[in-house]
Design a protein around this motif. Structure first.
Motif, PDB file in Angstrom:
ATOM      1  N   ARG A  43       6.976  -9.707  10.631  1.00  9.89           N
ATOM      2  CA  ARG A  43       6.220 -10.334   9.537  1.00  9.89           C
ATOM      3  C   ARG A  43       4.800 -10.701   9.967  1.00  9.89           C
ATOM      4  N   GLY A  44       3.956 -10.893   8.963  1.00 10.15           N
ATOM      5  CA  GLY A  44       2.580 -11.350   9.231  1.00 10.15           C
ATOM      6  C   GLY A  44       1.660 -10.259   9.725  1.00 10.15           C
ATOM      7  N   LYS A  45       2.117  -8.990   9.616  1.00  5.02           N
ATOM      8  CA  LYS A  45       1.267  -7.872  10.073  1.00  5.02           C
ATOM      9  C   LYS A  45       0.773  -7.051   8.891  1.00  5.02           C
ATOM     10  N   GLY A  46       1.012  -7.547   7.709  1.00  2.00           N
ATOM     11  CA  GLY A  46       0.553  -6.818   6.521  1.00  2.00           C
ATOM     12  C   GLY A  46       1.552  -5.798   5.989  1.00  2.00           C
ATOM     13  N   LEU A  47       2.731  -5.712   6.583  1.00  5.85           N
ATOM     14  CA  LEU A  47       3.677  -4.683   6.135  1.00  5.85           C
ATOM     15  C   LEU A  47       4.168  -4.932   4.717  1.00  5.85           C
ATOM     16  N   GLY A  48       4.466  -6.191   4.403  1.00  6.60           N
ATOM     17  CA  GLY A  48       4.951  -6.505   3.053  1.00  6.60           C
ATOM     18  C   GLY A  48       3.928  -6.086   2.010  1.00  6.60           C
ATOM     19  N   LYS A  49       2.647  -6.375   2.300  1.00  7.96           N
ATOM     20  CA  LYS A  49       1.604  -6.017   1.325  1.00  7.96           C
ATOM     21  C   LYS A  49       1.439  -4.497   1.239  1.00  7.96           C
ATOM     22  N   GLN A  50       1.460  -3.824   2.401  1.00  7.41           N
ATOM     23  CA  GLN A  50       1.292  -2.358   2.376  1.00  7.41           C
ATOM     24  C   GLN A  50       2.439  -1.669   1.649  1.00  7.41           C
ATOM     25  N   ILE A 103       4.602 -14.365  -3.229  1.00 10.05           N
ATOM     26  CA  ILE A 103       3.694 -14.576  -4.372  1.00 10.05           C
ATOM     27  C   ILE A 103       2.250 -14.280  -3.967  1.00 10.05           C
ATOM     28  N   LYS A 104       1.895 -14.614  -2.711  1.00  8.13           N
ATOM     29  CA  LYS A 104       0.522 -14.315  -2.243  1.00  8.13           C
ATOM     30  C   LYS A 104       0.289 -12.806  -2.284  1.00  8.13           C
ATOM     31  N   ILE A 105       1.269 -12.042  -1.776  1.00  6.74           N
ATOM     32  CA  ILE A 105       1.140 -10.573  -1.798  1.00  6.74           C
ATOM     33  C   ILE A 105       0.944 -10.089  -3.238  1.00  6.74           C
ATOM     34  N   ASP A 139      20.088  -9.848   6.234  1.00  4.38           N
ATOM     35  CA  ASP A 139      19.503 -10.960   6.989  1.00  4.38           C
ATOM     36  C   ASP A 139      18.619 -11.816   6.085  1.00  4.38           C
ATOM     37  N   VAL A 140      17.751 -11.161   5.282  1.00  5.88           N
ATOM     38  CA  VAL A 140      16.795 -11.969   4.515  1.00  5.88           C
ATOM     39  C   VAL A 140      17.383 -12.570   3.244  1.00  5.88           C
ATOM     40  N   PHE A 141      18.321 -11.849   2.612  1.00  5.68           N
ATOM     41  CA  PHE A 141      18.841 -12.372   1.344  1.00  5.68           C
ATOM     42  C   PHE A 141      20.242 -12.957   1.468  1.00  5.68           C
TER      43      PHE A 141
END
Ligand SMILES: CC(C)(COP(=O)(O)OP(=O)(O)OC[C@H]1O[C@@H](n2cnc3c(N)ncnc32)[C@H](O)[C@@H]1OP(=O)(O)O)[C@@H](O)C(=O)NCCC(=O)NCCS
Length: 150
Positions: free
Chosen positions: A80-87, A116-118, A21-23
């Motif tokens: 998204r937007g719940k911090g999962l990508g960063k965690q 990039i922010k992460i 889905d994302v790529f």
């Protein structure tokens, strides 16, 4: 409750669904995901709620260079937007650090603001732009994180 854990074989279908889905046409084919699971299983993390896969981070380690890699990161659009990508990224870094990686590297498209922010928040730096990293004539930024083991 959302948990982050090492990916299991039964998680791969959910991971592949997010990857595709994302790529889209740039996604890893399922057989590549399966083989990456076999060789990088120690650095393959999922975020899941009950049995639903919400995201994943895949890493790798070049033991000769003591260089870790963040190879792929994806979070389901609804999660998204719940911090999962960063965690997911932070926990992957900890796993690679534990194996004495001295540097962790990754590449990202220059317009991928949220990724990039992460990476910057987690200490990655680097502005090197490669013109044709994936042989698609698209620019790719190389970012690295130096690890201190003191
Ligand atoms: C990149 C991606 C993994 C981020 O996942 P996520 O779970 O939504 O990320 P987080 O919730 O941890 O958000 C990380 C930060 O980015 C910020 N952010 C999110 N979208 C943003 C945007 N469009 N512009 C700027 N910042 C943004 C968030 O506010 C958050 O910052 P904070 O920690 O200061 O609040 C997700 O968007 C995704 O799967 N994208 C497609 C695949 C991809 O690009 N992967 C990376 C390949 S290198």
């Amino acid at each position: 409750m959302i948990k982050i854990a090492k990916a299991q074989l039964e998680d791969l279908a959910g991971i592949i669904a997010i990857e595709q889905d994302v790529f889209d046409t740039d996604s890893y084919p399922p057989f590549v995901v399966r083989q990456l699971f076999d060789i990088s299983g120690d650095y393959f993390l999922v975020a899941k709620e009950k049995d639903k896969i919400l995201g994943y981070a895949l890493g790798g380690l070049n033991t000769k260079k003591q260089q870790g890699w963040v190879l792929s990161l994806g979070v389901h659009r609804d999660a998204r937007g719940k911090g999962l990508g960063k965690q997911l990224t932070a926990q992957l870094i900890e796993l690679l650090k534990a194996e004495y990686a001295e540097e962790i590297a990754l590449t990202v498209y220059p317009d991928n603001t949220s990724a990039i922010k992460i990476y910057k928040d987690l200490g990655f730096v680097g502005e090197t732009v490669l013109d044709n990293y994936f042989f698609d004539h698209e620019e790719r930024v190389v970012m690295t994180l130096k690890i201190s083991h003191q």
